[in-house]
Design a protein around this motif. Structure first.
Motif, short mmCIF file in Angstrom:
data_model
loop_
_atom_site.label_atom_id
_atom_site.label_comp_id
_atom_site.label_asym_id
_atom_site.label_seq_id
_atom_site.Cartn_x
_atom_site.Cartn_y
_atom_site.Cartn_z
N THR A 50 0.83 -1.21 0.00
CA THR A 50 0.00 0.00 0.00
C THR A 50 0.87 1.26 0.00
N VAL A 51 1.92 1.26 0.81
CA VAL A 51 2.84 2.41 0.85
C VAL A 51 3.51 2.60 -0.51
N ALA A 52 3.91 1.52 -1.15
CA ALA A 52 4.53 1.61 -2.47
C ALA A 52 3.56 2.21 -3.48
N ALA A 53 2.29 1.80 -3.45
CA ALA A 53 1.29 2.36 -4.36
C ALA A 53 1.05 3.83 -4.08
N LEU A 54 1.02 4.22 -2.81
CA LEU A 54 0.86 5.64 -2.46
C LEU A 54 2.05 6.46 -2.96
N ARG A 55 3.24 5.93 -2.78
CA ARG A 55 4.45 6.64 -3.21
C ARG A 55 4.47 6.84 -4.73
N ARG A 56 3.96 5.87 -5.47
CA ARG A 56 3.90 5.97 -6.93
C ARG A 56 2.70 6.78 -7.41
N GLY A 57 1.84 7.21 -6.49
CA GLY A 57 0.65 7.96 -6.87
C GLY A 57 -0.40 7.09 -7.54
N GLN A 58 -0.45 5.81 -7.19
CA GLN A 58 -1.36 4.87 -7.83
C GLN A 58 -2.53 4.46 -6.94
N ALA A 59 -2.74 5.13 -5.84
CA ALA A 59 -3.82 4.76 -4.93
C ALA A 59 -5.03 5.67 -5.14
N GLU A 60 -6.14 5.05 -5.40
CA GLU A 60 -7.40 5.78 -5.52
C GLU A 60 -7.97 6.03 -4.12
N ALA A 61 -7.84 5.04 -3.26
CA ALA A 61 -8.34 5.11 -1.89
C ALA A 61 -7.56 4.11 -1.05
N VAL A 62 -7.63 4.27 0.26
CA VAL A 62 -6.99 3.34 1.18
C VAL A 62 -8.07 2.79 2.10
N LEU A 63 -8.21 1.47 2.10
CA LEU A 63 -9.15 0.79 2.99
C LEU A 63 -8.34 0.21 4.14
N ILE A 64 -8.74 0.48 5.36
CA ILE A 64 -8.00 -0.01 6.52
C ILE A 64 -8.83 -1.06 7.22
N ASP A 65 -8.26 -2.25 7.31
CA ASP A 65 -8.91 -3.35 8.00
C ASP A 65 -8.79 -3.13 9.50
N ASN A 66 -9.77 -3.50 10.24
CA ASN A 66 -9.76 -3.32 11.69
C ASN A 66 -9.60 -4.69 12.33
N PRO A 67 -8.70 -4.94 13.23
CA PRO A 67 -7.78 -3.98 13.83
C PRO A 67 -6.50 -3.84 13.00
N PHE A 68 -5.95 -2.66 13.04
CA PHE A 68 -4.71 -2.36 12.35
C PHE A 68 -3.55 -2.88 13.18
N ASP A 69 -2.52 -3.43 12.53
CA ASP A 69 -1.35 -3.95 13.22
C ASP A 69 -0.50 -2.78 13.72
N LEU A 70 -0.57 -2.51 15.02
CA LEU A 70 0.14 -1.36 15.59
C LEU A 70 1.65 -1.58 15.72
N HIS A 71 2.13 -2.78 15.43
CA HIS A 71 3.57 -3.03 15.48
C HIS A 71 4.28 -2.55 14.22
N GLN A 72 3.53 -2.31 13.18
CA GLN A 72 4.12 -1.80 11.94
C GLN A 72 4.25 -0.28 12.05
N ARG A 73 5.27 0.26 11.40
CA ARG A 73 5.52 1.70 11.45
C ARG A 73 5.40 2.31 10.07
N LEU A 74 4.91 3.53 10.03
CA LEU A 74 4.80 4.29 8.80
C LEU A 74 5.54 5.60 9.01
N ARG A 75 6.37 5.95 8.05
CA ARG A 75 7.14 7.21 8.15
C ARG A 75 6.77 8.10 6.98
N VAL A 76 6.67 9.38 7.25
CA VAL A 76 6.33 10.34 6.20
C VAL A 76 7.32 11.49 6.24
N GLY A 77 7.57 12.06 5.06
CA GLY A 77 8.41 13.24 4.94
C GLY A 77 7.53 14.46 4.76
N VAL A 78 8.11 15.52 4.23
CA VAL A 78 7.37 16.77 4.09
C VAL A 78 6.58 16.87 2.79
#
Length: 94
Positions: free
Chosen positions: A41-69
């Motif tokens: 999903t992050v790779a698709a977002l970075r390439r600008g290929q995501a129309e929407a993001v669906l988040i399954d519940n519960p989200f795995d809180l052990h995974q980390r997401l980093r963002v720049g400016v």
């Protein structure tokens, strides 16, 4: 995930959101055009290929997401996020 999405689709989503979920399910069934999991999903977002993001519940809180400016500066690790020009500020958000 299909069972949970089916529950959500039954009268709880707007027509636009329902159509988005349906497109995702079709693309996933055909094996192209749908990303699953944080890394894909992050790779698709970075390439600008995501129309929407669906988040399954519960989200795995052990995974980390980093963002720049910049909008496409998103990654699962700080190393992956860096580019030759540097980013300035980087935040860990999950």
């Amino acid at each position: 995930m299909e069972e949970e999405l089916g529950y959500l689709v039954c009268g709880r989503l707007s027509a636009r959101d329902h159509a988005c979920v349906e497109r995702f399910m079709v693309r996933r069934a055909r094996g192209s055009g749908a990303a699953e999991g944080l890394a894909d999903t992050v790779a698709a977002l970075r390439r600008g290929q995501a129309e929407a993001v669906l988040i399954d519940n519960p989200f795995d809180l052990h995974q980390r997401l980093r963002v720049g400016v910049a909008p496409k500066q998103i990654a699962t690790s700080q190393t992956e996020l860096r580019n030759p020009g540097g980013l300035g500020s980087v935040r860990r958000i999950l």
